[in-house]
Design an enzyme around this catalytic site. Structure first.
Site, PDB file in Angstrom:
ATOM      1  N   CYS A 168       0.797  -1.233   0.000  1.00 30.39           N
ATOM      2  CA  CYS A 168       0.000   0.000   0.000  1.00 30.39           C
ATOM      3  C   CYS A 168       0.831   1.286   0.000  1.00 30.39           C
ATOM      4  O   CYS A 168       0.526   2.200  -0.776  1.00 30.39           O
ATOM      5  CB  CYS A 168      -1.003   0.022   1.144  1.00 30.39           C
TER       6      CYS A 168
ATOM      7  N   ARG B 286       6.817 -11.079   5.606  1.00 27.85           N
ATOM      8  CA  ARG B 286       6.373 -10.805   6.961  1.00 27.85           C
ATOM      9  C   ARG B 286       6.993 -11.824   7.895  1.00 27.85           C
ATOM     10  O   ARG B 286       7.029 -13.008   7.583  1.00 27.85           O
ATOM     11  CB  ARG B 286       4.841 -10.885   7.052  1.00 27.85           C
TER      12      ARG B 286
ATOM     13  N   GLN C  65       0.862 -11.256  -2.996  1.00 24.48           N
ATOM     14  CA  GLN C  65      -0.539 -10.853  -2.910  1.00 24.48           C
ATOM     15  C   GLN C  65      -1.033 -10.439  -4.286  1.00 24.48           C
ATOM     16  O   GLN C  65      -0.298  -9.816  -5.044  1.00 24.48           O
ATOM     17  CB  GLN C  65      -0.684  -9.627  -1.999  1.00 24.48           C
TER      18      GLN C  65
ATOM     19  N   ASP D  56      -2.676  -7.880  -5.001  1.00 19.22           N
ATOM     20  CA  ASP D  56      -3.039  -6.682  -4.257  1.00 19.22           C
ATOM     21  C   ASP D  56      -3.560  -5.614  -5.210  1.00 19.22           C
ATOM     22  O   ASP D  56      -3.119  -5.531  -6.351  1.00 19.22           O
ATOM     23  CB  ASP D  56      -1.767  -6.162  -3.559  1.00 19.22           C
TER      24      ASP D  56
ATOM     25  N   HIS E  24      -5.302  -1.375  -5.014  1.00 20.28           N
ATOM     26  CA  HIS E  24      -5.836  -0.254  -4.248  1.00 20.28           C
ATOM     27  C   HIS E  24      -6.714   0.587  -5.141  1.00 20.28           C
ATOM     28  O   HIS E  24      -6.318   0.936  -6.250  1.00 20.28           O
ATOM     29  CB  HIS E  24      -4.688   0.553  -3.637  1.00 20.28           C
TER      30      HIS E  24
ATOM     31  N   LYS F 264     -12.998  -3.900   7.581  1.00 13.59           N
ATOM     32  CA  LYS F 264     -12.796  -4.719   6.389  1.00 13.59           C
ATOM     33  C   LYS F 264     -13.852  -5.788   6.253  1.00 13.59           C
ATOM     34  O   LYS F 264     -14.572  -6.100   7.202  1.00 13.59           O
ATOM     35  CB  LYS F 264     -11.406  -5.350   6.420  1.00 13.59           C
TER      36      LYS F 264
ATOM     37  N   HIS G 118      -8.281  -1.053   0.048  1.00 14.81           N
ATOM     38  CA  HIS G 118      -7.296  -2.118  -0.164  1.00 14.81           C
ATOM     39  C   HIS G 118      -8.087  -3.375  -0.480  1.00 14.81           C
ATOM     40  O   HIS G 118      -9.071  -3.641   0.188  1.00 14.81           O
ATOM     41  CB  HIS G 118      -6.497  -2.429   1.105  1.00 14.81           C
TER      42      HIS G 118
END
Length: 646
Positions: free
Chosen positions: A338, A367, A385, A387, A389, A473, A519
């Site tokens: 992000c 992570r 991910q 991912d 946005h 979320k 997200h």
RNA sequence: GCCUCCUUAGCUCAGUGGUAGAGCAGCUCACUCGUAAUGAGCAGGUCGUGGGUUCAACUCCCAUGGGAGGCUCCA
């Protein structure tokens, strides 16, 4: 007399004080033998408890979750009784019924350890005790009495629980020599518990708090019939065969290496191929839906994460920062994409006319997960991910959110995840310091999610206190082979990063405004998605996705050449085909390739070579007869079309 | 990280205080085969790693790595 109303609307009269069990007996003794709990005026109760007023009554047989709950809760008490007789002085934490069976958290006492070898012993003692048909007796007690009882017994865990309960609501259940603090409901006696299996041991912190003592959690399951237990154990065994770690090795999809490091998956050729196919597919879908692809580095300056707030929140639990020969330069391995995407947004000015901007990246992140947390591909330290946005105007938020719900439903349908659950995670109103951002923005975001989910007719559960620190979320969960739930897709509303990164767009009023950020991930991570996909399909992937779609099986080496011409034809027609030209019998080749779960096995022998055909066998289904290669190509293409065109 | 258990050949697993075996996979040879395992042979392990006890350790003890099931966490 009191009037009892049944679910079908019929009403019967009984003596005041009749029990639900007696009511069941009056209908049929066979029914009574199968009833384990009752809902009386909407309240779940023991079937032994007397009914004193006119009531509505629902009797719960085994198939009702309420019945299983009572059955397993009583089984937990039975296990506790067995444990107490085997380890006098053992202390008890909590012992609830769970989705499949029950557990009890116990403290065997200083220096005493319960090990796997004890499980059959516990099981045997439980069987002895169950056979005594002890009545399970409910009593209501005052808080003072309860405290005295468990203080005398030295059960500090129970006294801690009692001290938090309200006086006047405390009940005890006793069977044989064992008395437990319990809300119930329970079986009337232990006689129904016929089949018992103590499954496993685990450590569990008292009240889930890792600063407190670790208790021993003992898992078990029971059934009214031995046959049901046998079937359950077979089912468990079948589930273990679908374990993605096992299939991943068998199908040569991925691997782990001690040398590379734990939790760092290595995608083998077939697995990498599968993963790439998912990425390609998703990329096509995203482009149709107005996303643009971006790409960002695997590390970022520590300042980036200080700006985003992640450093403060998670820095201590992350991989350590990377420093450079030049002093003062500090980087972090990217734990999320992000902040990078925020800076991409900031790279160019934006008009309200451009929004929403949908920015997607298959971003690999790192992570630090505690070593005991790592699990196959579902919990790793490096993962990719899918991912994205969305940067949008406040008035676009709900529609954007809904479009993502659509996308999740579309992808899950193609993946064949018909059974998923959706959870709305909100902040804990008691604990505001866990979160960043204004109350006003939180309320707006929470409202948008709840409304969007409602308008998409999504069945959701609400989890208070499960929100991300920057926003609420909506998470989509799918189960693995043994029933564990894993979060895949997630959609998160965020007013905070736009503020922290000073994101703006120019409005039609010629003023700067702040966009809202969403997200979202659909697969969640490629690793976890593939893991869950493996377990849901047992490795029999849909044909569009599977690494190898067909394999040529020449009956003897004489037909290798003809098989190779077909092989080329198929591969040139975009059907991913292999050849098994080993010097083996056809039965052996079929067996080996069936086990590799290759969808189509194409047998080639004298007949086929002469007639220019192939003999088609479908994995798991058997011989489909002889056809021309062109027919087979059409067959496969049609099948792919049906799979993807949902 | 914590609790319990596990760690022997690529995989699945036997095994005993006297430095190791099976099946499958692999390789070689023979067979040239019709829808879930052809046969024979060969090769493959300093028994996770490091200490200790012992005349002797794969075996017993300690530490450590890794794995399993949980707990906790999951931006």
């Amino acid at each position: 007399m009191i009037r009892i109303t049944f679910p079908d609307g019929t009403v019967r009269e009984y003596q005041k004080g009749v029990s639900s069990y007696e009511v069941a007996m009056s209908i049929s003794p066979r029914l009574a033998a199968e009833v384990y709990a009752a809902t009386v005026n909407g309240e779940l109760r023991d079937i032994a408890r007397p009914l004193d007023t006119d009531s509505t009554l629902r009797l719960h047989k085994w198939d009702d979750p309420e019945a299983k709950h009572a059955f397993w809760h009583s089984s937990a008490h039975l296990m506790a009784e067995a444990l107490e007789s085997l380890w006098p002085g053992i202390k008890f934490g909590i012992g609830p019924a769970i989705e499949n069976g029950f557990y009890y958290d116990v403290d065997p006492g200083e220096g005493k350890v319960i090990t796997d070898a004890d499980l059959p012993v516990i099981e045997a003692r439980m069987k002895d005790l169950a056979a005594r048909n002890s009545q399970i007796v409910r009593t209501e007690v005052s808080k003072k009495e309860a405290l005295e009882l468990f203080t005398a017994k030295g059960d500090e865990y129970k006294t801690e629980l009692i001290s938090e309960l309200e006086d006047g609501t405390i009940t005890l259940y006793r069977q044989g020599n064992f008395t437990d603090l319990c809300r119930g409901p329970h079986l009337p006696d232990t006689s129904a518990i016929k089949a018992i299996k103590i499954l496993s041991l685990a450590g569990a912190y008292w009240r889930g708090d890792e600063k407190r003592r670790m208790l021993t959690r003992i898992y078990g399951i029971t059934f009214p019939k031995q046959k049901m237990l046998d079937e359950y154990m077979v089912m468990l065994e079948e589930a273990r065969k679908r374990d993605h770690r096992r299939i991943g090795r068998e199908l040569e999809l991925f691997s782990f290496s001690h040398k590379v490091g734990m939790g760092l998956p290595l995608w083998l050729p077939k697995g990498a191929d599968l993963k790439q196919r998912l990425i390609d597919f998703m990329t096509r879908v995203l482009k149709k839906r107005g996303y643009t692809m971006v790409s960002t580095p695997h590390i970022g300056s520590v300042d980036l994460y200080k700006t985003s707030g992640h450093y403060e929140k998670y820095g201590a639990d992350s991989f350590r920062p990377i420093t450079t020969p030049q002093e003062g330069e500090v980087f972090m391995l990217k734990p999320m994409n992000c902040p990078h995407h925020c800076e991409i947004y900031n790279a160019t000015p934006h008009s309200y006319k451009e929004l929403p901007i949908r920015m997607a990246e298959f971003g690999t992140v790192y992570r630090y997960e505690q070593s005991g947390e790592l699990h196959g591909l579902t919990r790793v330290r490096s993962f990719t991910q899918d991912d994205a946005h969305h940067f949008c105007r406040p008035d676009q938020l709900k529609d954007e959110f809904k479009s993502i719900i659509d996308l999740v439903q579309y992808i899950f349908k193609i993946a064949g995840f018909s059974e998923f659950t959706a959870q709305i995670s909100l902040r804990d109103p008691q604990n505001h310091e866990k979160y960043i951002g204004s109350d006003e923005n939180w309320e707006k975001a929470e409202k948008a999610i709840i409304e969007a989910a409602g308008e998409k007719n999504l069945t959701t559960t609400i989890a208070i206190g499960e929100a991300a620190f920057y926003g609420p979320k909506l998470d989509f969960m799918v189960r693995d082979a043994i029933g564990r739930k894993w979060q895949l897709g997630t959609i998160q509303v965020d007013y905070n990063l736009p503020e922290r990164f000073e994101l703006t767009y120019m409005g039609n009023d010629n003023q700067k405004h702040q966009p809202v950020m969403i997200h979202r991930a659909i697969f969640g991570s490629m690793e976890r998605f593939v893991a869950v996909l493996i377990e849901n399909t047992s490795g029999k992937f849909p044909i569009w996705l599977t690494p190898d779609q067909a394999v040529m099986l020449p009956i003897s080496e004489k037909f290798n050449e003809y098989a190779k011409t077909i092989l080329n034809l198929l591969n040139n027609s975009d059907i991913r085909t292999l050849i098994d030209d080993r010097n083996e019998k056809i039965g052996k080749k079929i067996r080996d390739n069936e086990l590799k779960r290759i969808p189509y096995l194409l047998v080639i022998g004298e007949k086929e070579a002469e007639s220019g055909t192939i003999s088609v066998r479908r994995q798991g289904e058997g011989d489909k007869g002889v056809m021309k290669p062109e027919e087979f190509i059409r067959l496969v293409r049609d099948e792919i079309g049906r799979e993807i065109d949902v």
